[in-house]
Scaffold this active site. Structure first.
Site, mmCIF file in Angstrom:
data_model
loop_
_atom_site.group_PDB
_atom_site.id
_atom_site.type_symbol
_atom_site.label_atom_id
_atom_site.label_comp_id
_atom_site.label_asym_id
_atom_site.label_seq_id
_atom_site.Cartn_x
_atom_site.Cartn_y
_atom_site.Cartn_z
ATOM 1 N N LYS A 1 -30.485 -34.594 32.924
ATOM 2 C CA LYS A 1 -31.940 -34.730 33.032
ATOM 3 C C LYS A 1 -32.416 -36.097 32.542
ATOM 4 O O LYS A 1 -33.182 -36.788 33.239
ATOM 5 C CB LYS A 1 -32.605 -33.619 32.214
ATOM 6 C CG LYS A 1 -34.103 -33.787 31.988
ATOM 7 C CD LYS A 1 -34.669 -32.631 31.209
ATOM 8 C CE LYS A 1 -34.146 -32.566 29.790
ATOM 9 N NZ LYS A 1 -34.695 -33.651 28.930
ATOM 10 N N THR A 2 -31.988 -36.485 31.352
ATOM 11 C CA THR A 2 -32.431 -37.763 30.784
ATOM 12 C C THR A 2 -31.976 -38.926 31.654
ATOM 13 O O THR A 2 -32.722 -39.888 31.874
ATOM 14 C CB THR A 2 -31.878 -37.928 29.357
ATOM 15 O OG1 THR A 2 -32.352 -36.850 28.544
ATOM 16 C CG2 THR A 2 -32.327 -39.240 28.750
ATOM 17 N N ASP B 1 -41.412 -35.023 30.704
ATOM 18 C CA ASP B 1 -40.139 -34.404 30.335
ATOM 19 C C ASP B 1 -40.392 -33.041 29.694
ATOM 20 O O ASP B 1 -41.453 -32.801 29.118
ATOM 21 C CB ASP B 1 -39.407 -35.324 29.349
ATOM 22 C CG ASP B 1 -37.981 -34.883 29.083
ATOM 23 O OD1 ASP B 1 -37.427 -34.123 29.897
ATOM 24 O OD2 ASP B 1 -37.421 -35.305 28.053
ATOM 25 N N GLU B 2 -39.419 -32.140 29.779
ATOM 26 C CA GLU B 2 -39.481 -30.803 29.152
ATOM 27 C C GLU B 2 -40.772 -30.069 29.530
ATOM 28 O O GLU B 2 -41.458 -29.496 28.676
ATOM 29 C CB GLU B 2 -39.367 -30.910 27.619
ATOM 30 C CG GLU B 2 -38.109 -31.600 27.122
ATOM 31 C CD GLU B 2 -36.857 -30.750 27.261
ATOM 32 O OE1 GLU B 2 -36.934 -29.666 27.876
ATOM 33 O OE2 GLU B 2 -35.800 -31.174 26.758
ATOM 34 N N ARG C 1 -24.868 -23.859 25.434
ATOM 35 C CA ARG C 1 -24.594 -24.882 24.416
ATOM 36 C C ARG C 1 -23.089 -25.137 24.315
ATOM 37 O O ARG C 1 -22.655 -26.150 23.757
ATOM 38 C CB ARG C 1 -25.092 -24.450 23.034
ATOM 39 C CG ARG C 1 -26.583 -24.175 22.861
ATOM 40 C CD ARG C 1 -27.454 -25.258 23.394
ATOM 41 N NE ARG C 1 -27.866 -24.941 24.774
ATOM 42 C CZ ARG C 1 -28.361 -25.835 25.631
ATOM 43 N NH1 ARG C 1 -28.470 -27.096 25.269
ATOM 44 N NH2 ARG C 1 -28.721 -25.478 26.848
ATOM 45 N N GLN D 1 -35.003 -22.282 30.520
ATOM 46 C CA GLN D 1 -34.907 -22.662 29.114
ATOM 47 C C GLN D 1 -36.275 -22.687 28.432
ATOM 48 O O GLN D 1 -36.467 -23.372 27.420
ATOM 49 C CB GLN D 1 -34.224 -24.027 28.983
ATOM 50 C CG GLN D 1 -32.789 -24.035 29.483
ATOM 51 C CD GLN D 1 -32.087 -25.343 29.206
ATOM 52 O OE1 GLN D 1 -31.746 -25.673 28.070
ATOM 53 N NE2 GLN D 1 -31.852 -26.111 30.265
#
Length: 681
Positions: free
Chosen positions: A33-34, A224-225, A605, A255
């Site tokens: 994503k980043t 973002d997010e 994770r 998420q």
């Protein structure tokens, strides 16, 4: 020039080169994503877009800095985006220019959390309430109520009904205090963290010229997010993108786990026409482009298969399926145990085996739904000299409410324990240091706890209410045997619970901690030995766990909420038992779906090893429980299923016992604000 085709996968490349207009980027866990956002910014700059015309909104300054550092590396220049940062940071900058339009001076002060609490204490006092004379919600609880209402764009009454029903009777008083707080901030030319969002939104609504200025300036808006935005934040973004409509929001509905902080999953689900099939109503951008980043670079296919299998049961979602770039390694393991102590012993044993196999301790994490789930494991780690960092709270025996209850056990065990007496008495309304000293002196004249009531005559009138509350709790304690678990239960069921409700926004979690303390005390031989074990645990933790040591010597213990965005080689998800995860008292399908998203976050994770464990004997007492619903939802061929006594402990859905109704309360830890301090601006 950047070779985008070489450096990005096909999914990422589509976003970077075709991200004009309203766009929703569904970025699965570990999908880059980043990287995608960074390259999109670099691409816009290469196309000649001025940095002044790009707005990049993140949830932490760290994320904004990381992205800009990457952009500079990519472009080989010192170019920076003047309008990149957190919602609060950008709101602060804009309000500094236009605060006068809202009745503030441009020199306004930003109140940090403690400043806000002090002002709320003044408001409570102004209302004529003396918390030293009677129980009333603390400033911290008031702060939580007001903050949630503002971020969720709802009323005080609705917040009380949802999260604090015990305060509905004083709703009007709370509303007056909230209004007084608002006026005091304005009179003081001060804003708290929530004001930076709410006032920014009001500025855009009430000042068309300001809205038009920034809507014209920001030709490209990237967020973002996005799944973590609340209603106010989403409304701000819509207004800023209203002119050019080049809005690219990046997030993952799978998420979205922060509803307790007023994050609203409907922002992302209702963004486009393809959002959640169970949703009705209008879409914010019905013609928005949908991009899916489904290639995962973090986890093995074995782990992703489990995560995909479980999250597929959610109805309100964008359908997607993570695909692994890594090779198969080993199936996730499911382990049932007799109780949480046996579970803890297995985890410690397996951690030591992983270390021997070359996995560094700091690449191992144990995740849990609620902080109290860690208690048995913490004790086992200490016994085995394994150091750990605790994320998402304070270590079990260091928590204030655990110490409170242990203080009651201590005075039952030792009448002369002045430290325990001081802790208990200082909690009572109207009892201050001078009154405590009088009681401590009076203790020398009595021989046992049953005679303690007579010492009330030593106290002034204002201390009598608090003394009466203490005596009521003590009477409950004295009616049970000297067994630790029974004493703890007596305190939990006494007026001490009212104290927790009034003092702490997360009082429900604190009660769960105490129930766990009671459960762990069930097997204690006697009161003295239980207190000795608890004291040694706390002392050992302070002296050994917190000593200076290399990070690679510590494993991570964390709530799942705190683990989001992180990754480890090996992950243990513990206490996956019915009633524990998902938690009891789920109020509806939306809450169950968030619990399932929480499991999805936990599972993703893990990079190579995933262990799912649960105790058969659990809850708070000797109640037999089965595996979590989420374990039941995993296809059996995707996991390595271990059993007790050679037989599976799973329920068989065909036996008619699968119609369990879960009804769990929300996780109320923390307030609605994402900021912890002024440095996050």
């Amino acid at each position: 020039m950047i070779d985008y085709k070489k450096e990005l996968n096909k999914e990422q490349l589509k976003v970077v080169t075709n991200g004009d207009g309203p766009c929703l980027v569904l970025a699965g866990a570990g999908s880059g994503k980043t990287r995608t956002i960074t390259y999109r910014v670099a691409y816009l700059l290469e196309q000649g877009v001025s940095p002044q015309n790009i707005l990049l909104v993140t949830f932490t300054n760290k994320a904004a800095k990381e992205m800009m550092d990457r952009v500079q590396t990519l472009t080989g220049s010192e170019t920076r985006l003047p309008w990149s940062g957190t919602f609060h940071h950008i709101g602060y900058r804009i309000l500094k220019q236009y605060a006068s339009l809202l009745g503030y001076k441009n020199t306004f002060t930003v109140l940090d959390g403690q400043d806000s609490l002090e002002m709320l204490k003044m408001c409570i006092k102004q209302e004529g309430i003396d918390r030293k004379e009677r129980r009333f919600p603390s400033a911290k609880v008031m702060q939580s109520i007001i903050s949630y209402a503002r971020n969720a764009e709802t009323t005080i009454e609705d917040v009380l009904d949802l999260k604090y029903p015990n305060f509905l009777a004083i709703a009007e008083t709370i509303k007056r205090i909230a209004d007084d707080y608002r006026k005091r901030k304005l009179d003081s030319n001060a804003m708290d963290f929530d004001d930076l969002l709410v006032n920014w939104y009001l500025l855009l609504l009430k000042s068309p010229n300001v809205k038009e200025k920034f809507a014209e300036q920001f030709k490209y808006v990237l967020v973002d997010e996005y799944q973590d935005t609340n209603k106010v934040q989403a409304s701000i973004i819509d207004l800023l993108a209203s002119k050019h409509q080049n809005l690219l929001v990046v997030g993952d509905d799978a998420q979205s786990i922060y509803s307790f902080r007023a994050a609203d999953i409907q922002n992302i689900l209702a963004f486009s026409a393809q959002g959640g099939s169970a949703l009705g109503g209008e879409r914010t951008y019905p013609n928005a482009k949908i991009f899916k980043l489904e290639t995962n670079y973090r986890s093995t296919p074995d782990i992703l298969d489990v995560a995909n299998c479980v999250i597929a049961n959610n109805v309100e979602q964008y359908k997607k399926k993570l695909k692994a770039e890594l090779d198969n390694f080993t199936k996730p393991e499911v382990h049932p145990f007799a109780d949480n102590r046996e579970e803890a012993r297995f985890i410690v044993s397996r951690i030591l085996e992983l270390r021997d196999e070359g996995v560094e301790l700091n690449k191992v994490a144990v995740l849990f739904r609620a902080a109290y789930h860690s208690q048995a494991l913490e004790m086992e780690l200490v016994k085995n000299n394994i150091f750990y960092d605790f994320r998402g709270g304070i270590r079990f025996f260091e928590r204030a409410h655990v110490k409170d209850v242990l203080a009651y056990l201590r005075i039952v065990n030792n009448l002369d324990d002045t430290i325990a007496w001081s802790r208990i008495l200082n909690m009572q309304v109207g009892i201050g240091p001078a009154a405590v000293d009088k009681i401590l002196l009076g203790l020398k004249s009595i021989e046992n706890l049953k005679d303690i009531e007579s010492l009330g005559s030593l106290l002034p009138a204002r201390a009598q209410i608090g003394w009466g509350h203490f005596i009521a709790v003590l009477q409950d304690v004295l009616q049970v045997e000297r067994k630790p678990a029974e004493i703890i239960q007596a305190v939990i069921q006494s007026k001490y619970t009212e104290y927790l409700e009034n003092e702490y926004p997360d009082y429900r979690e604190r009660l769960q901690d105490l129930e766990q303390l009671s459960a762990s005390a069930e097997k204690a031989e006697d009161l003295t030995s239980f207190l000795a074990e608890a004291t040694l645990q706390e002392a050992y933790t302070a002296q050994k766990i917190d000593r200076v040591c290399n990070d690679d010597e510590k494993i991570i213990l964390s709530t799942i909420h705190q683990a989001k965005g992180l990754e480890w080689e090996a992950v243990f998800v513990i206490n996956l038992a019915a009633g524990q995860f998902p938690m009891d008292k789920i109020r509806g399908s939306s809450e169950m779906e968030e619990e399932r998203r929480l499991f999805y976050v936990a599972a993703t994770r893990a990079k190579k090893y995933l262990y799912l464990t649960y105790p058969l004997l659990g809850g708070f007492g000797s109640m037999t429980q089965g595996p979590s619903l989420f374990i039941e939802e995993i296809d059996r061929d995707l996991i390595d299923l271990n059993t007790i006594g050679g037989e599976t402990s799973f329920y068989d859905p065909s036996d008619g016992e699968d119609d369990v109704t879960y009804t769990a309360w929300n996780d109320d830890s923390g307030t609605a604000s994402f900021l912890k301090g002024l440095d996050e601006l």
